[in-house]
Design a protein around this motif. Structure first.
Motif, mmCIF file in Angstrom:
data_model
loop_
_atom_site.group_PDB
_atom_site.id
_atom_site.type_symbol
_atom_site.label_atom_id
_atom_site.label_comp_id
_atom_site.label_asym_id
_atom_site.label_seq_id
_atom_site.Cartn_x
_atom_site.Cartn_y
_atom_site.Cartn_z
ATOM 1 N N UNK A 14 42.796 -6.340 -2.664
ATOM 2 C CA UNK A 14 42.552 -7.196 -2.108
ATOM 3 C C UNK A 14 42.198 -7.084 -0.378
ATOM 4 N N UNK A 15 43.024 -6.732 -0.641
ATOM 5 C CA UNK A 15 44.132 -6.371 1.393
ATOM 6 C C UNK A 15 43.207 -4.660 1.021
ATOM 7 N N UNK A 16 43.587 -3.898 -0.019
ATOM 8 C CA UNK A 16 43.347 -2.192 0.348
ATOM 9 C C UNK A 16 41.559 -2.453 0.762
ATOM 10 N N UNK A 17 41.556 -3.275 -0.512
ATOM 11 C CA UNK A 17 39.710 -2.956 -0.343
ATOM 12 C C UNK A 17 39.268 -3.167 0.742
ATOM 13 N N UNK A 18 39.580 -4.445 1.661
ATOM 14 C CA UNK A 18 39.806 -5.014 2.590
ATOM 15 C C UNK A 18 39.137 -4.066 4.463
ATOM 16 N N UNK A 19 40.458 -2.943 3.743
ATOM 17 C CA UNK A 19 41.393 -2.268 4.705
ATOM 18 C C UNK A 19 40.168 -1.512 4.932
ATOM 19 N N UNK A 20 39.703 -0.604 3.468
ATOM 20 C CA UNK A 20 38.321 0.210 3.099
ATOM 21 C C UNK A 20 37.079 -0.246 3.535
ATOM 22 N N UNK A 21 36.995 -1.427 3.680
ATOM 23 C CA UNK A 21 35.909 -1.850 4.057
ATOM 24 C C UNK A 21 35.492 -1.895 5.311
ATOM 25 N N UNK A 22 36.805 -2.242 6.391
ATOM 26 C CA UNK A 22 36.703 -1.538 7.741
ATOM 27 C C UNK A 22 36.960 -0.282 7.900
ATOM 28 N N UNK A 23 36.750 0.910 7.293
ATOM 29 C CA UNK A 23 36.868 2.445 7.518
ATOM 30 C C UNK A 23 35.467 2.828 7.600
ATOM 31 N N UNK A 24 35.169 3.508 8.458
ATOM 32 C CA UNK A 24 33.864 3.445 9.221
ATOM 33 C C UNK A 24 33.720 5.220 8.430
ATOM 34 N N UNK A 25 35.462 5.240 7.209
ATOM 35 C CA UNK A 25 34.875 7.518 7.266
ATOM 36 C C UNK A 25 35.248 7.168 5.042
ATOM 37 N N UNK A 26 34.792 5.906 4.942
ATOM 38 C CA UNK A 26 34.183 5.752 3.238
ATOM 39 C C UNK A 26 32.864 4.532 3.369
ATOM 40 N N UNK A 27 31.803 5.431 2.737
ATOM 41 C CA UNK A 27 30.637 5.487 2.637
ATOM 42 C C UNK A 27 30.282 4.062 1.761
ATOM 43 N N UNK A 28 29.618 3.857 1.583
ATOM 44 C CA UNK A 28 29.362 2.340 0.409
ATOM 45 C C UNK A 28 29.492 2.979 -0.726
ATOM 46 N N UNK A 29 28.586 4.472 -1.084
ATOM 47 C CA UNK A 29 29.282 4.819 -2.137
ATOM 48 C C UNK A 29 29.852 5.627 -2.893
ATOM 49 N N UNK A 30 31.178 5.876 -1.522
ATOM 50 C CA UNK A 30 32.764 5.341 -2.604
ATOM 51 C C UNK A 30 33.296 4.508 -2.549
ATOM 52 N N UNK A 31 32.711 2.723 -1.871
ATOM 53 C CA UNK A 31 33.789 1.920 -1.187
ATOM 54 C C UNK A 31 33.298 1.909 -2.505
ATOM 55 N N UNK A 32 32.540 1.715 -3.375
ATOM 56 C CA UNK A 32 31.476 0.683 -4.922
ATOM 57 C C UNK A 32 31.909 2.027 -5.294
ATOM 58 N N UNK A 33 32.823 3.313 -5.623
ATOM 59 C CA UNK A 33 33.330 3.709 -6.495
ATOM 60 C C UNK A 33 34.783 2.989 -6.434
ATOM 61 N N UNK A 34 35.250 2.996 -4.888
ATOM 62 C CA UNK A 34 36.673 2.857 -5.314
ATOM 63 C C UNK A 34 36.969 0.895 -5.837
ATOM 64 N N UNK A 35 36.141 0.536 -5.287
ATOM 65 C CA UNK A 35 35.964 -1.267 -6.454
ATOM 66 C C UNK A 35 35.706 -0.882 -8.065
ATOM 67 N N UNK A 36 34.764 -0.498 -8.171
ATOM 68 C CA UNK A 36 34.434 0.993 -9.832
ATOM 69 C C UNK A 36 35.889 0.082 -10.230
ATOM 70 N N UNK A 37 36.307 1.659 -10.183
ATOM 71 C CA UNK A 37 37.637 2.015 -10.315
ATOM 72 C C UNK A 37 38.448 0.825 -10.754
ATOM 73 N N UNK A 38 38.868 0.220 -9.752
ATOM 74 C CA UNK A 38 39.861 -0.561 -9.976
ATOM 75 C C UNK A 38 39.150 -2.121 -11.191
ATOM 76 N N UNK A 39 38.256 -2.423 -10.629
ATOM 77 C CA UNK A 39 38.485 -3.216 -11.808
ATOM 78 C C UNK A 39 38.014 -2.497 -12.948
ATOM 79 N N UNK A 40 37.787 -1.375 -13.484
ATOM 80 C CA UNK A 40 38.293 -1.166 -14.522
ATOM 81 C C UNK A 40 39.208 -1.068 -15.041
ATOM 82 N N UNK A 41 40.509 -0.351 -14.271
ATOM 83 C CA UNK A 41 41.498 -0.375 -14.724
ATOM 84 C C UNK A 41 42.295 -1.757 -14.175
ATOM 85 N N UNK A 42 42.268 -2.209 -13.679
ATOM 86 C CA UNK A 42 43.120 -3.449 -13.433
ATOM 87 C C UNK A 42 42.878 -4.965 -13.755
#
Length: 749
Positions: free
Chosen positions: A216-244
């Motif tokens: 959750x902490x890592x995803x929160x930091x990614x949310x504040x990283x403007x270099x991460x696009x919404x599509x990339x953020x969704x991908x981060x969230x999805x694969x973490x949900x699948x594997x974790x």
């Protein structure tokens, strides 16, 4: 981000040499005289016994998930264990029965060895130097409690191993560039390790919580990283949900699937499970029974709530009260569970010879015990154990040919909300109708609860008649039904088939309730506030003037606890300085300390503080996963201290070796308690570094000459078993019963 994996193949030569040397040393330390003691130690009583039941396919109930027990069983099976040795008592000799106990012990011992290189690799992933990574691995190696716990057929070594594997995978995942193959691999390995950890013990839920918090902490930091696009953020969230989330759940459920496949026969754990669950076992699959129950039927009546079993009576009397025949709840099928349904106004009529008259809501009946001809009976006397004013004794009263009296009368009260909709809500139908039996004279309801009667009633469950009892404990239903005049085409009924998911859900509930019920005090229990400073240990085994006692390396424990305190003080100081305008958090060293040490402090806290909420029995070994993270935290802190304060390599090396030397000295001093080695009373007393440590020095002789040659000599291997000391079994009893399981009480005992 550049990939910084700490796989063995990518290590520089000096690190490979270090890890191989440390692992080789771990083999020597952890497997030293693994064959001794050659008798049952501590909870080998339970976990060795479970291996026997797996091999025999006999169902048991344990509060822990099955993975580690399955692995131990596999090790024993491959070594030739046939399941006939019962592991019944601490001190029971393995050698006489040819038990391949060494092979079974080697499973947790090997996992204990593998924790050591994992510690090294994890610390390298945190950026530690080879010197401090070696220090951390060796502190884990020379920790007495971890060594002791890994040498026996117990669950904590597999638990610590999978916890360490999770920490290794997660620390490496955080070092990988997103969406590269190594990123996916370490994320998958983290999820798999989480599933394995929670499949050993539910303490693994704390490990899941740690990974969840950092995710959750890592995803929160990614949310504040403007270099991460919404599509990339969704991908981060999805694969973490699948594997974790998905992967651990699938793995956990798969272990229970294997568990159910192995345990297909009835066993001691049947009584914990519902009738539907029990009906899935071999030899317990009930034949279809007539649905409609009539006067004159022979029936068995089951309690709905406590799963304690059948309404039961036997030809034994209460020692007090009315001194009439006992009525109990018994969890196994037996002829003494059979009752004849009589019409309360026509008991002289042979109802079994007449056309069936079906029972309905409101009918008043008598229940005659088929074997003894006595009728279910209640009166205004207190029960033998629960002597509350609102509880009346239930007995079996009368004799063959006696018509009984009004205290034998019970009215059927069908519970529509609990019964199957339709006919079962009006007429009494086997399995489908849930009902209460109301005593017509006193108004109390036939009742049972999780209270065991004394040995004079074979420790079966108490049955009373309750005026104020909770509804669930006064609900009953009919399982077996037989009447000679029912038509041949009479409707038959059976339990609905229970699939995996329903069995899985029921077992989780029973495990939870049984675990929460382990609240009795124990001679060797301890509370969480005593663990960080190692107030006391656990007596594992005493025999042949030797002792195995679980106690930690006090230097490692106090060092790790000091590291935690230093981190908290540092955090408070930096927060105060931040409030006053200082920008300490911009310094790389502070960021590293806050992040790398902090993540392990959080892991320690999540593996430690939840135990304060538990009222159940707790023991020192429950602290071991938290201890592992505390060691990682203090070693990472030491690494940063060396880099930023000491700086000079010579000073750093000398200081690090000094810390290690103290740990090794303490380990060697206490090692006879880990290995069950010969020792003298004076040596034992000198090793009592803290006055409140309660291992028993009077166990040991005054000098080594008291040990005869057969006791001291190294043991040798014979026919796949390790032959060593022989003596009479110790009377020392198991310190902890985590199985939640009791031997089935039987009338003939």
């Amino acid at each position: 981000m550049a990939s910084t994996s700490t796989k063995f193949s990518t290590l520089p030569p000096k690190d490979k040499a270090a890890i191989l040397s440390i692992t080789g040393l771990a083999v020597l330390v952890r497997l030293y005289k693994i064959w001794q003691p050659s008798s049952v130690v501590f909870d080998e009583v339970h976990f060795g016994g479970f291996a026997s039941k797996y091999i025999k396919g006999r169902y048991f109930m344990d509060v822990h998930p099955p993975l580690a027990k399955l692995l131990i069983t596999l090790a024993g099976y491959l070594a030739g264990y046939d399941g006939n040795f019962d592991f019944k008592d601490i001190g029971k000799d393995y050698i006489e029965d040819g038990v391949p106990y060494v092979a079974m012990r080697l499973l947790p011992a090997t996992l204990g060895v593998l924790v050591i290189p994992l510690s090294f690799l994890t610390l390298k992933a945190y950026g530690c130097t080879s010197l401090t990574a070696s220090l951390g691995a060796l502190l884990v190696l020379f920790e007495n409690a971890l060594t002791t716990q890994s040498r026996f057929i117990l669950l904590d070594s597999p638990l610590v191993f999978f916890t360490a594997l999770t920490a290794y995978a997660w620390s490496n995942f955080q070092n990988q560039p997103a969406f590269q193959s190594s990123w996916y691999w370490y994320l998958f390995l983290t999820g798999l390790s989480l599933g394995a950890t929670v499949s050993v013990k539910w303490v693994g839920l704390f490990t899941i919580a740690w990974v969840g918090v950092t995710t959750i902490s890592g995803l929160w930091q990614l949310l504040g990283d403007l270099a991460v696009t919404p599509k990339q953020y969704a991908k981060h969230f999805f694969w973490r949900a699948v594997f974790l989330i998905v992967v651990p759940i699938i793995f956990y459920m798969l272990m229970f699937g294997i568990h159910f496949i192995c345990l297909v026969n009835p066993g001691d754990g049947d009584g914990f499970m519902s009738s539907e669950f029990q009906a899935t076992f071999n030899n317990k699959k009930m034949a279809d029974t007539p649905a409609d129950v009539a006067f004159g039927s022979h029936i068995t009546i089951r309690h709905w709530n406590t799963q304690g079993g059948y309404l039961h009576s036997h030809d034994h009397l209460y020692p007090g009260g009315s001194k009439q025949q006992q009525v109990t709840l018994y969890p196994h099928k037996d002829d003494n569970n059979l009752w004849l349904v009589e019409n309360s106004t026509e008991v002289e009529v042979e109802a079994r010879a007449l056309p069936p008259v079906y029972l309905k809501d409101g009918d008043v009946i008598k229940l005659q015990h088929v074997k003894t001809y006595r009728r279910l009976h209640s009166h205004d006397l207190r029960p033998p154990v629960t002597e509350a004013d609102w509880q009346n004794e239930v007995s079996a009263y009368g004799y063959k040919g006696f018509a009984g009296d009004a205290n034998d009368n019970f009215r059927i009260e069908i519970l529509e909300s609990k019964s199957k909709p339709g006919k079962a809500q009006e007429y009494v139908r086997a399995i489908e109708t849930k009902f209460r039996l109301i005593h017509t004279i006193t108004g109390c309801a036939l009742f049972s609860h999780k209270v065991k009667l004394p040995s004079w009633a074979f420790e079966q469950q108490e049955v009373t008649c309750s005026k104020q009892g909770t509804l669930p404990n006064s609900i009953w239903y009919i399982e077996y039904n037989e009447h000679p005049t029912l038509p041949a085409d009479a409707e038959k009924i059976n339990y609905p088939k229970v699939g995996f998911f329903k069995k899985f859900a029921e077992l989780q509930k029973v495990m939870w309730e049984t675990n929460a019920g382990l609240i009795a005090a124990h001679n060797w229990d301890s509370r969480p506030e005593a663990w960080p400073y190692l107030r006391r240990g656990i007596n594992f085994w005493i025999k042949d003037q030797r002792q195995v006692y679980l106690i930690g390396n006090v230097f490692v424990w106090w060092l790790s606890t000091a590291g935690l305190v230093i981190y908290v003080l540092f955090k408070i100081m930096t927060i105060i300085r931040w409030q006053r305008g200082y920008n300490d958090y911009s310094l790389p060293s502070v960021q590293a300390f806050n992040g790398k040490v902090g993540t392990n402090v959080v892991a320690w806290a999540l593996h430690y503080f939840p135990f304060y909420l538990m009222k159940r029995q707790l023991f020192l070994h429950h602290y071991l996963p938290a201890l592992y993270f505390a060691i990682l935290a203090v070693v990472v802190a030491w690494d940063l201290f060396c880099k930023n304060v000491l700086r000079q390599k010579a000073i750093t090396t000398v200081a690090t070796i000094g810390l290690l030397a103290i740990a090794v000295y303490i380990f060697v001093t206490l090692s006879p308690l880990a290995y069950g080695e010969p020792w003298t009373k004076d040596e034992c007393e000198n090793a009592r570094l803290m006055k409140h440590w309660d291992f028993e020095c009077n166990t040991f002789p005054t000098d080594m000459s008291s040990y005869d040659a057969s006791t001291i000599a190294n043991v040798s291997s014979v026919n796949g078993s390790i032959v060593g000391e022989r003596s009479t079994a110790s009377s020392f009893q198991s310190p902890e019963d985590l199985s939640g399981e009791e031997a089935p009480p039987r009338d003939e005992l």
